[in-house]
Enzyme design. Structure first.
Site, PDB file in Angstrom:
ATOM      1  N   HIS A   1      47.244  36.948  39.936  1.00  0.00           N
ATOM      2  CA  HIS A   1      48.379  37.389  39.110  1.00  0.00           C
ATOM      3  C   HIS A   1      49.238  38.421  39.845  1.00  0.00           C
ATOM      4  CE1 HIS A   1      45.438  40.657  38.282  1.00  0.00           C
ATOM      5  NE2 HIS A   1      46.513  41.396  38.111  1.00  0.00           N
TER       6      HIS A   1
ATOM      7  N   HIS B   1      47.971  53.678  38.160  1.00  0.00           N
ATOM      8  CA  HIS B   1      47.048  52.981  37.254  1.00  0.00           C
ATOM      9  C   HIS B   1      45.662  52.899  37.845  1.00  0.00           C
ATOM     10  CE1 HIS B   1      48.263  49.635  39.787  1.00  0.00           C
ATOM     11  NE2 HIS B   1      47.676  48.696  39.081  1.00  0.00           N
TER      12      HIS B   1
HETATM   13  O1  LIG Z   1      41.668  42.305  36.484  1.00  0.00           O
HETATM   14  C1  LIG Z   1      42.028  42.897  37.488  1.00  0.00           C
HETATM   15  O2  LIG Z   1      41.425  42.800  38.545  1.00  0.00           O
HETATM   16  C2  LIG Z   1      43.230  43.772  37.458  1.00  0.00           C
HETATM   17  C3  LIG Z   1      43.869  44.043  36.316  1.00  0.00           C
HETATM   18  C4  LIG Z   1      45.084  44.880  36.230  1.00  0.00           C
HETATM   19  C5  LIG Z   1      45.290  45.620  35.059  1.00  0.00           C
HETATM   20  C6  LIG Z   1      46.416  46.432  34.938  1.00  0.00           C
HETATM   21  C7  LIG Z   1      47.369  46.533  35.927  1.00  0.00           C
HETATM   22  C8  LIG Z   1      47.178  45.806  37.096  1.00  0.00           C
HETATM   23  O3  LIG Z   1      48.051  45.898  38.135  1.00  0.00           O
HETATM   24  C9  LIG Z   1      46.068  44.955  37.226  1.00  0.00           C
HETATM   25  O4  LIG Z   1      46.009  44.216  38.331  1.00  0.00           O
HETATM   26 FE   LIG Z   2      47.300  44.833  39.881  1.00  0.00          FE
END
Ligand SMILES: O=C(O)/C=C/c1cccc(O)c1O
Ligand SMILES: [Fe+2]
Length: 314
Positions: A115, A179
């Protein structure tokens, strides 16, 4: 050539956790702005700086940078699975150019992306294969990290490569800002997590994939409720970064050490490397100005959530 830039945070939680109508509408509005910017610019090629989250790259062999000659999306969190439309010859020439500049890159003849690489493509173009894309993986989750200066220089080299091209190039950054989602870390991994980080997490079964994703989704709900044991977002840090990127002089970022970034803005704050590389690339083509800037700290998405666009001014 002409070039433009779109940088945006991604979050796999967009379709899984509701931040409330006001925030959702603000994020939708930011995506609409970005979409119309990209449509007006009408790129021939997208240079896509993206991270990975232990789906395509693992500690068995973790490059700092990798240019994809071809790529396939694994389709996590309901993102589109399947091949990207990669112009292999241009990607090969780009990798050669970067190496000739005295910088290092790995290459992948079949990069697997998640993603982190495809969410902006899907949101902007509706289909990950709609546009020619060169995927550039930057390691943003697996210490040790390169100094930020190396990422700036990499971005600058990539920008100079395209400065001599006759194509309209969109530098696209996906990631950040501050984050700290619950991604396992090698320093604190249990034996099972260590095995996962070394490569056992590749090609998960549907059940294992679901368990992995549900853990992140439930952490996001807890984070929004104030009960998750993850680092809080750092809006001041996010805004300071955005100001430096908008200024056109990225050299102050060379002083940002990886440990300090982790400490202040979380383990996944290194995803801002994608923004730094993309802005450095645009800056190598010419002077630029930010034409749109959106920012909200959104706990439901576990993200300091930013979207910016920039164009050349010269
Ligand atoms: O599930 C993962 O490995 C990453 C989740 C996530 C959650 C919030 C912000 C992000 O940039 C993420 O890749
Ligand atoms: Fe991410």
């Amino acid at each position: 050539m002409t070039a433009a830039l779109l940088s945006m945070s991604h979050s796999p939680l967009l379709d899984h956790v509701d931040p409330g109508p006001e925030v959702a509408a603000a994020v939708t509005g930011a995506f609409d702005q970005a979409r119309s910017f990209v449509r007006d610019f009408d790129p021939d090629l997208i240079v896509n700086f993206g991270p990975d989250h232990y789906n395509g790259f693992f500690y068995e062999l973790m490059p700092t940078v990798c240019i994809g000659y071809d790529a396939v999306s694994i389709g996590d969190y309901g993102s589109q699975a399947g091949p990207l439309n990669v112009p292999t010859e241009t990607a090969r020439e780009l990798a050669g150019f970067v190496l000739d500049q005295g910088l290092d890159t790995a290459v992948s003849l079949r990069m697997e992306v998640d993603h982190g690489a495809v969410q902006p493509l899907e949101l902007m173009f509706g289909d990950i294969a709609a546009q020619p894309v060169i995927p550039i993986f930057l390691n943003c989750v697996a210490p040790p990290f390169s100094p930020v200066q190396r990422i700036r220089l990499l971005g600058r080299a990539i920008g100079s490569f395209f400065a001599r091209s006759d194509q309209r190039v969109l530098f696209l950054a996906s990631g950040g800002l501050s984050h700290d989602p619950p991604v396992p870390r090698i320093a604190t991994a249990t034996p099972e997590q260590r095995e996962f980080l070394l490569g056992g997490g590749r090609h998960l079964t549907a059940a294992a994939r679901d368990e992995r994703q549900q853990r992140v989704i439930s952490t996001a709900r807890d984070f929004a409720a104030g009960t998750a044991a993850i680092k809080d977002l750092a809006p001041e840090w996010d805004r300071a970064l955005m100001d430096i990127l908008a200024s056109g002089d990225l050299t102050p970022l060379d002083a940002w050490t990886p440990d300090w970034m982790t400490e202040v803005a979380g383990n996944s704050s290194h995803e801002v490397r994608t923004w730094i590389a993309a802005y450095a690339a645009l800056g190598a083509v010419g002077e630029y100005a930010v034409t749109y800037s959106f920012y909200r700290p959104i706990r439901e998405y576990i993200a300091g959530f930013g979207v910016t666009t920039a164009t050349l001014t010269g």
